[in-house]
Design a protein around this motif. Sequence first.
Motif, PDB file in Angstrom:
ATOM      1  N   ASN A  69       0.789  -1.206  -0.183  1.00  0.00           N
ATOM      2  CA  ASN A  69       0.205  -0.104  -0.049  1.00  0.00           C
ATOM      3  C   ASN A  69       0.801   1.049  -0.017  1.00  0.00           C
ATOM      4  O   ASN A  69       0.472   2.259  -0.451  1.00  0.00           O
ATOM      5  CB  ASN A  69      -0.886   0.138   1.245  1.00  0.00           C
ATOM      6  CG  ASN A  69      -2.089  -1.234   1.114  1.00  0.00           C
ATOM      7  OD1 ASN A  69      -2.413  -1.373  -0.067  1.00  0.00           O
ATOM      8  ND2 ASN A  69      -2.636  -1.445   2.112  1.00  0.00           N
ATOM      9  N   ARG A  70       1.901   0.990   0.593  1.00  0.00           N
ATOM     10  CA  ARG A  70       2.828   2.328   0.475  1.00  0.00           C
ATOM     11  C   ARG A  70       3.958   2.477  -0.649  1.00  0.00           C
ATOM     12  O   ARG A  70       4.794   3.349  -0.782  1.00  0.00           O
ATOM     13  CB  ARG A  70       3.650   2.292   1.969  1.00  0.00           C
ATOM     14  CG  ARG A  70       2.749   2.637   3.233  1.00  0.00           C
ATOM     15  CD  ARG A  70       3.559   2.609   4.366  1.00  0.00           C
ATOM     16  NE  ARG A  70       2.780   3.356   5.590  1.00  0.00           N
ATOM     17  CZ  ARG A  70       1.842   2.584   6.200  1.00  0.00           C
ATOM     18  NH1 ARG A  70       1.468   1.368   5.819  1.00  0.00           N
ATOM     19  NH2 ARG A  70       1.245   3.205   7.269  1.00  0.00           N
ATOM     20  N   PHE A  95       7.437   2.614   9.024  1.00  0.00           N
ATOM     21  CA  PHE A  95       6.561   3.436   8.272  1.00  0.00           C
ATOM     22  C   PHE A  95       6.187   4.637   8.501  1.00  0.00           C
ATOM     23  O   PHE A  95       5.597   5.268   9.315  1.00  0.00           O
ATOM     24  CB  PHE A  95       5.264   2.573   8.029  1.00  0.00           C
ATOM     25  CG  PHE A  95       5.324   1.225   7.268  1.00  0.00           C
ATOM     26  CD1 PHE A  95       5.661   1.224   6.179  1.00  0.00           C
ATOM     27  CD2 PHE A  95       5.309   0.099   8.157  1.00  0.00           C
ATOM     28  CE1 PHE A  95       6.097  -0.121   5.440  1.00  0.00           C
ATOM     29  CE2 PHE A  95       5.345  -1.310   7.650  1.00  0.00           C
ATOM     30  CZ  PHE A  95       5.850  -1.175   6.204  1.00  0.00           C
TER      31      PHE A  95
END
Length: 95
Positions: A69-70, A95
């Motif tokens: 997702n990142r 993160f």
Amino acid sequence: MDEIIKSTDNRYSEYETLLFLRDKLRKEAYAWKNRYLAEFGNLITAVFEQKIACIKKKKTISFCQMAVNRGKPVDQAELQNYLVTGNERVQSKTF
């Protein structure tokens, strides 16, 4: 006021009988529980180990999904750290 008032109801023998019955049932339940654990203890342990493995797989999927997702690649060292230390520490650091 300080005098002892005795009950005229003579139900003590019933009370005593019920106490004996309760103790007997508790002993029987304890014996059945021991028999159950002797019979199924290994299976209970195996199921628990499978639950632990399932949780580890869910955490692995969660970590990989967070990385995807990142837009970052999945780092195996970070993944192992995540599985060992837990979500909170790795998320705030990575993160």
